[in-house]
Design an enzyme around this catalytic site. Sequence first.
Site, PDB file in Angstrom:
ATOM      1  N   GLU A  23       0.804  -1.222   0.000  1.00 20.15           N
ATOM      2  CA  GLU A  23       0.000   0.000   0.000  1.00 20.15           C
ATOM      3  C   GLU A  23       0.837   1.272   0.000  1.00 20.15           C
ATOM      4  OE1 GLU A  23      -3.101  -0.031   2.936  1.00 20.15           O
ATOM      5  OE2 GLU A  23      -3.936  -1.911   2.189  1.00 20.15           O
ATOM      6  N   GLU A  34      -5.124  -8.692   0.858  1.00 20.35           N
ATOM      7  CA  GLU A  34      -5.800  -8.337   2.115  1.00 20.35           C
ATOM      8  C   GLU A  34      -7.272  -8.106   1.852  1.00 20.35           C
ATOM      9  OE1 GLU A  34      -4.365  -4.979   4.420  1.00 20.35           O
ATOM     10  OE2 GLU A  34      -2.291  -5.607   4.164  1.00 20.35           O
TER      11      GLU A  34
HETATM   12  C1  PNW Z   1      -4.165  -1.666   5.508  1.00 22.48           C
HETATM   13  N1  PNW Z   1      -6.993   4.216   5.283  1.00 22.48           N
HETATM   14  O1  PNW Z   1      -4.081  -0.400   6.092  1.00 22.48           O
HETATM   15  C2  PNW Z   1      -2.841  -2.294   5.889  1.00 22.48           C
HETATM   16  O2  PNW Z   1      -2.150  -2.939   4.851  1.00 22.48           O
HETATM   17  C3  PNW Z   1      -2.898  -3.127   7.134  1.00 22.48           C
HETATM   18  O3  PNW Z   1      -1.648  -3.066   7.761  1.00 22.48           O
HETATM   19  C4  PNW Z   1      -4.035  -2.651   8.017  1.00 22.48           C
HETATM   20  O4  PNW Z   1      -4.036  -3.263   9.269  1.00 22.48           O
HETATM   21  C5  PNW Z   1      -5.325  -2.932   7.249  1.00 22.48           C
HETATM   22  O5  PNW Z   1      -5.317  -2.302   5.982  1.00 22.48           O
HETATM   23  C6  PNW Z   1      -6.580  -2.512   7.988  1.00 22.48           C
HETATM   24  O6  PNW Z   1      -6.624  -1.123   8.164  1.00 22.48           O
HETATM   25  C7  PNW Z   1      -4.863   0.690   5.835  1.00 22.48           C
HETATM   26  O7  PNW Z   1      -7.207   4.957   6.263  1.00 22.48           O
HETATM   27  C8  PNW Z   1      -5.089   1.551   6.894  1.00 22.48           C
HETATM   28  O8  PNW Z   1      -7.406   4.514   4.148  1.00 22.48           O
HETATM   29  C9  PNW Z   1      -5.800   2.712   6.702  1.00 22.48           C
HETATM   30  C10 PNW Z   1      -6.280   3.029   5.455  1.00 22.48           C
HETATM   31  C11 PNW Z   1      -6.050   2.175   4.379  1.00 22.48           C
HETATM   32  C12 PNW Z   1      -5.343   1.000   4.587  1.00 22.48           C
END
Ligand code: PNW
Length: 459
Positions: free
Chosen positions: A172, A365
């Site tokens: 990401e 994921e």
């Molecule tokens: C992803 N947002 O994170 C990550 O790859 C993981 O480590 C995380 O635990 C999972 O998704 C769940 O959140 C994100 O705010 C965290 O847009 C926040 C965002 C997007 C992805």
Amino acid sequence: DTAARLPHRLPDGSVLELGTATAAYQIEGAVDVDGRGPSVWDTFTARPGTIKDASSGATACDSYHRHLEDADLVAGLGVRWYRFSIAWPRIQPEGRGRVETRGLDHYDRVVDALLERRIVPTATLYHWDLPQALEDEGGWLVRSTAEAFADYAEVVADRLADRVGVWATHNEPWCTAYLGHSAGVFAPGRREGGGAHRAVHHLNLSHALAAERIRAAHAVDVGTVLNLAPVWPERPEAEPLAERIDALRNRVWLDPLVDGEYGESVLAVAPELADAELVRPGDLELVQGSADWLGVNYYTPTRPDLVVPGRPPHPEGAAYPGVGDFDLVVREPRTDIGWEVVADGLEELLVETHRRTGLPILVTENGAACADAERVDGVVQDDDRIDYLRGHLAATHRARAAGADVRAYVVWTLLDNFEWAEGYTKTFGLVHIDPADQTRTPKASYRWLAQVARGEVTP
Ligand code: PNW
């Protein structure tokens, strides 16, 4: 015979394989153990006001010491794939140069424990824990970090690529670039506006440099993991807005990979990416075609709308520099983190991304935050999570039926863990963790996924 077939490369797609995932900083703890250097997340979490419950990954699930127990949990699920990440500051505490052998030894043991249990390991090289020493030199805003990343990738691959056949460079990069350098809500907590596009380009370049370096020495499959999103304008007037959001969320990563350029819609909102000092001759040619596969992380779609006069713009706007004020519509039902549940969004995203890239895709994921519910016979009841996973697994099968080359579906996440800016207040795990002593207790969703893996229930 297992040894003779190592390393396990990308699955062939004849069936949809199942897996589960974690990331180093979210589960390992042991931040001062075996010579690990500080990362930007150690620094960021120490800053007051950055993390909802003022917590950090200092202890987390203590998986650094409990990785055998975790490998047993993956084995108990009966899924074939386990996606984990490697902490760069355990391998190179100063970010470049000196290699800490104890760090490599640790991941060596993780990989062997998985293989002994007939689980296929897939490694992510960067799940956000940049060595602080590199941040001090400018981090992803400077080109030298991309070069350092390729050196790091080579060190790790030289140690593990005989047993790990599927590699992801980044997880990401949208989060690193924009949440980290524009919104400032993730490490390193910078607010650079359009300056975040320097990070975008260096992340793209670093993927290509690392992939080239790994492939030069090893017969493995190298990809990158993107949190792509379907962008659905809420009404026709919001279409130009949706195009600008799509440019920063999706195209800024896919254009260089597929076409070897930053396209018109990207340059319209990110003029920094037309700077020849930043994007040097040869860079984009290197990025084009540099992925053997693509990881797609999906949770929820993005529904932009115009700002209603008198209502404040959506705070996520800070993650889209140059786009202008907008609102985001979020319908019901929502998960505990407030993200709308739309399984059809995953189907559309997979079909569209395969059409756009032609690459084999792994859903690296997908999962749901659920508040801890009551226990029945000691098992945490998380029916909302089961519903979410069932719906999205079915959507993945529909995408395959529609021709998208999707080879695996990987659930985020094995364990309740450190959920970045949300701290430990939001939990995505198939396994509950007692924060007091890290005791692991499988939830109802764990049992459900195990039944799916055994073919006892069909999604
Ligand atoms: C992803 N947002 O994170 C990550 O790859 C993981 O480590 C995380 O635990 C999972 O998704 C769940 O959140 C994100 O705010 C965290 O847009 C926040 C965002 C997007 C992805």
